[in-house]
Motif scaffolding. Sequence first.
Motif, PDB file in Angstrom:
ATOM      1  N   ASP A   1       0.870  -1.176   0.000  1.00 29.20           N
ATOM      2  CA  ASP A   1       0.000   0.000   0.000  1.00 29.20           C
ATOM      3  C   ASP A   1       0.903   1.221   0.000  1.00 29.20           C
TER       4      ASP A   1
ATOM      5  N   GLU B   1      -6.479   1.154  -5.045  1.00 27.96           N
ATOM      6  CA  GLU B   1      -6.310   0.981  -3.609  1.00 27.96           C
ATOM      7  C   GLU B   1      -7.631   0.653  -2.873  1.00 27.96           C
TER       8      GLU B   1
ATOM      9  N   ASP C   1     -11.506   5.339   2.465  1.00 27.37           N
ATOM     10  CA  ASP C   1     -10.121   5.232   2.940  1.00 27.37           C
ATOM     11  C   ASP C   1      -9.665   6.609   3.388  1.00 27.37           C
TER      12      ASP C   1
END
Lengths: 333, 348
Positions: free
Chosen positions: B20, B148, B166
Amino acid sequence: MSFRSSASFRGSLKDLFTPAQIQHLMRVEFDRAQRYGYPLVLLLVGVDRLSQLQDLYGSELRDQVEGALVSVLRTSTRESDSLGCLLDDSIALLVPHTPAEGSAAMAKRILAGMRAISFECDGRPTRITVSIGGAHNNRKGELSFETLLEVAGEGLRVARASGGNRYVQSDLYEFFEQRRAREKAAAAPAPAPAAVASPPAALPGLDPVMAVLGDKIRELFGLGELDREILVRIEREVVASALREMNEQLERTTREHRSEAQERIELLERRIAKLSESLGMTEAELQRVMAAKSIDPGVASIYKTVQGLSATAVQAELKKTLMSKIFEANVEM
Amino acid sequence: MPATTPETKKDAGVLYLGIDLGTSRTSVSASNGVRETVSSYVGYPKDVVARKLLQKDVLFGDEALEKRLSLDFFRPLAHGVIKSGVDSEKNVKAAADLIGEIIRRAKPRKDELVYAVIGAPAQAQIHSKKAIHDAARQHVDSVMICSEPFSVAYGLDMLDDTLVIDIGAGTTDLCRMHGTMPEDSDQLTNTFAGDHVDETLSKLIREKYPEAQFTIQMLKQIKEKHSNVADSMLPVVVNLPVKGKPTPFDITNEIRTACRSIVSPMVDAIAELIGTFDPEFQEKLKGRVLLGGGGSMIKGLDVELERQMHEKLGGGKVMRVEEPIYGGSNGALKIAHDMPAEYWEKLR
Ligand SMILES: Nc1ncnc2c1ncn2[C@@H]1O[C@H](COP(=O)(O)OP(=O)(O)OP(=O)(O)O)[C@@H](O)[C@H]1O
Ligand SMILES: [Mg+2]
């Protein structure tokens, strides 16, 4: 009145002469001086602690210093027809029609000229000095250009070792000249190298030995009075057999060294094999213990068992399509 | 699935990585069990002296942050994509070095192939994805980039009718999942995220206690310890220097207000993504909002978000990712595993 050196310094794009060419010109000049008997001096000028300066302040400063040095050299030798070029970490300066006494005055001017310049390092004014070694051709007996260079180099070394910012004239002409003669003799040991078992060039370490050997034989047999041809033959044979013997010895020691090294390598290889074997065993044992205690060796997270997409996975079909979509997008990229 | 299924064999000699790549933090989850995270900072000694002092050619993470005065300092991933612009070449190198470092920290063995999936921000332009790809390619045998938020959702098996949020440092990314790869119209991004909370907190404290001395870095740490949006929370009293002398300050209300500053823009974004969704499934989507990223660790955030959703949208159910820091990398790792081997091989 030419300072042809300027063309040969690093960084100049308009290089007219390479350092090698200038050295050649110097040699020609030197030979001429020897032939016609006029005086000349050779100065080797090196910036003190140049590599440290470069480490601290970068190569830019180095270029600056060298540039300044070149112009100081140029003004200090204005009236003469000098030649300059870069030799390793110093500048060689050949000044013809200058007597030995004149070189000291010239060196003094160079030292003073450099001291007068203020360089800027990290914003602070800094003085940068040089060391100078000198040599001249005003002497009796053999003298080669190489010796001239070496004597000047010796002077530079001494000047640097005693703190820099000074001029030193060494007087070791004879020493260097003799050493050169010895080396020359050693380089051509046998009268007829072609007849020798193996060419001496292949065994550089043995050359001086050969020279000594030749002298000894001559002494032993009083060769001076014998027939020249026989002498040469005896010498040749002795030299050849000595060479053979030495060659063999060399080979023997190399062989021994090699087998020793080989043994060490094998030992290390065995050790590595053993270690990786026990590592494998440890890993297997670890796996067994983890399995017995049903410990999950995978990633301890929401997604705990990371084992690849199986047909029984949730939404396996959908995931398969998604995977191929991701793949395609990446192929496109 | 037990560790003895036939599929295991497929993994022999391959290390899978899920990465990530974030503005403030880069994390990796690896199939060998390693999980590592490093602040996304890279620094190179400014000159010879600095290099001699630091005895390193490149520094990463908090160490780089600490020594930044003697470094050429980079935060190479503005908004999660490799920064382009003036220093773009250096940024690309910094990003490549950062990726190299996070891969090293996953401790791959020399004899294994390394296959990596990297989560990039959903709205990343194709050229920045390419830049990330090229940077990673220097360090691994095969690499794929994926969005993502998608990897977060994939990691949790929440592939349809889920709204993933997120909350990072620079941005809050929202993405709706409906059983396909999310497209541009499924995503929204705003800059009301961690950094915004820090700045708001700084402003509020300066207004109320002008004598207090602090840096944004100090406030970030305070926030990470006390973040809360609940109406009733324990008082937050912190020591801040006044003319060099540590002095206690009550910043309970300031913390709450600052943390809440990101909630209302988030609800607006949720409303927009839901409003433009197939009416039949709007209710379902509302009922599955998933919070991830470092910012989701704000206490009471799920409750507060639900409350505001009820007010503005007439309902809502919010869940949190269990592991906010590794949510993205875990999902990426799962994708790496689920990816058929032949795909990996084709990209080698
Ligand atoms: N306990 C906490 N409470 C509140 N905020 C936190 C907490 N822990 C971390 N954060 C914040 O989360 C943010 C970092 O989150 P994350 O690591 O997900 O960001 P990122 O992925 O690097 O950034 P982006 O997604 O913008 O690229 C920072 O602003 C950090 O201060
Ligand atoms: Mg992120």
